[in-house]
Design a protein around this motif. Structure first.
Motif, short mmCIF file in Angstrom:
data_model
loop_
_atom_site.label_atom_id
_atom_site.label_comp_id
_atom_site.label_asym_id
_atom_site.label_seq_id
_atom_site.Cartn_x
_atom_site.Cartn_y
_atom_site.Cartn_z
N ASP A 96 0.86 -1.18 0.00
CA ASP A 96 0.00 0.00 0.00
C ASP A 96 0.90 1.23 0.00
OD1 ASP A 96 -1.98 1.87 0.23
OD2 ASP A 96 -2.51 1.38 2.30
N ALA A 97 1.02 1.88 -1.13
CA ALA A 97 1.93 3.00 -1.27
C ALA A 97 1.58 4.15 -0.33
CB ALA A 97 1.94 3.50 -2.72
N PRO A 101 5.74 4.81 4.88
CA PRO A 101 6.34 6.07 5.32
C PRO A 101 7.65 6.40 4.60
CG PRO A 101 6.78 4.34 6.91
CD PRO A 101 5.86 3.76 5.86
N ARG A 102 8.19 5.43 3.85
CA ARG A 102 9.45 5.66 3.15
C ARG A 102 9.28 6.43 1.86
NH1 ARG A 102 11.24 -0.12 2.04
NH2 ARG A 102 9.07 -0.11 1.44
#
Length: 182
Positions: A96-97, A101-102
């Motif tokens: 899930d893009a 958090p990256r």
């Protein structure tokens, strides 16, 4: 089932008739067993059970009960194999893009967010025409070094040098483009 009882009472070389009779008799029960045990691919595993049974079928003793015991022993072994494989396999989740958090904006997105289109055009206007073309082909069009060199009729080394000089010039004109600056 009568043919199975008659032919399965004595150990001998398995033939297709006995195998087909065994398959017809026990495959529905094996499939049900594997479904009840929540095997990932019960139909495929059922086929594996009978493929493993075939070479052993000629040496089975005990008639129909002996064959049934062997069939379900193989089925249980296949179930245990899959269960162990699942325990060792890593847990897989969908990516899930939005929850990652990256995620960060690309360099181009950061530049466009920091600068208006007019400012970017003005910065590019300070470059020599060849440098502008290299930046347009390499950064905007995302072309390879070799393709850019071919289009411009220059060597890849010359393209590298033009790109390096253009980026250095842009960094001098716009301090926020320096590496590590935010």
């Amino acid at each position: 089932m009568q043919k199975l009882k008659d032919e399965a009472t004595t150990p001998r070389q398995a033939d297709e008739g006995v195998f087909c009779a065994v398959y017809r008799e026990f495959s529905p029960a094996v499939l049900s067993y594997l479904r009840a045990r929540e095997v990932e691919d019960p139909e495929g595993t059922t086929q594996e059970v009978f493929l493993a049974l075939y070479p052993q079928l000629g040496g089975v003793r005990g008639g129909t009960n002996g064959i049934k015991n062997l069939v379900f022993s193989i089925a249980h072994a296949r179930y245990v194999d899959e269960y162990r494989r699942r325990l060792k396999a890593p847990h897989i989740t969908d990516y899930d893009a939005e929850a990652d958090p990256r995620c960060a904006a690309s360099a181009e997105d950061q530049l466009l967010a920091a600068e208006s289109t007019e400012n970017v055009k003005a910065l590019l206007g300070t470059l020599q025409p060849d440098q502008q073309e290299v930046i347009a082909l390499r950064v905007v069009a995302d072309l390879s070094l070799e393709t850019t060199a071919e289009i411009m009729g220059k060597t890849p080394g010359a393209i590298k040098q033009l790109q390096r000089r253009a980026l250095c010039r842009l960094r001098k004109l716009r301090p926020s483009l320096r590496r590590g600056a935010s």
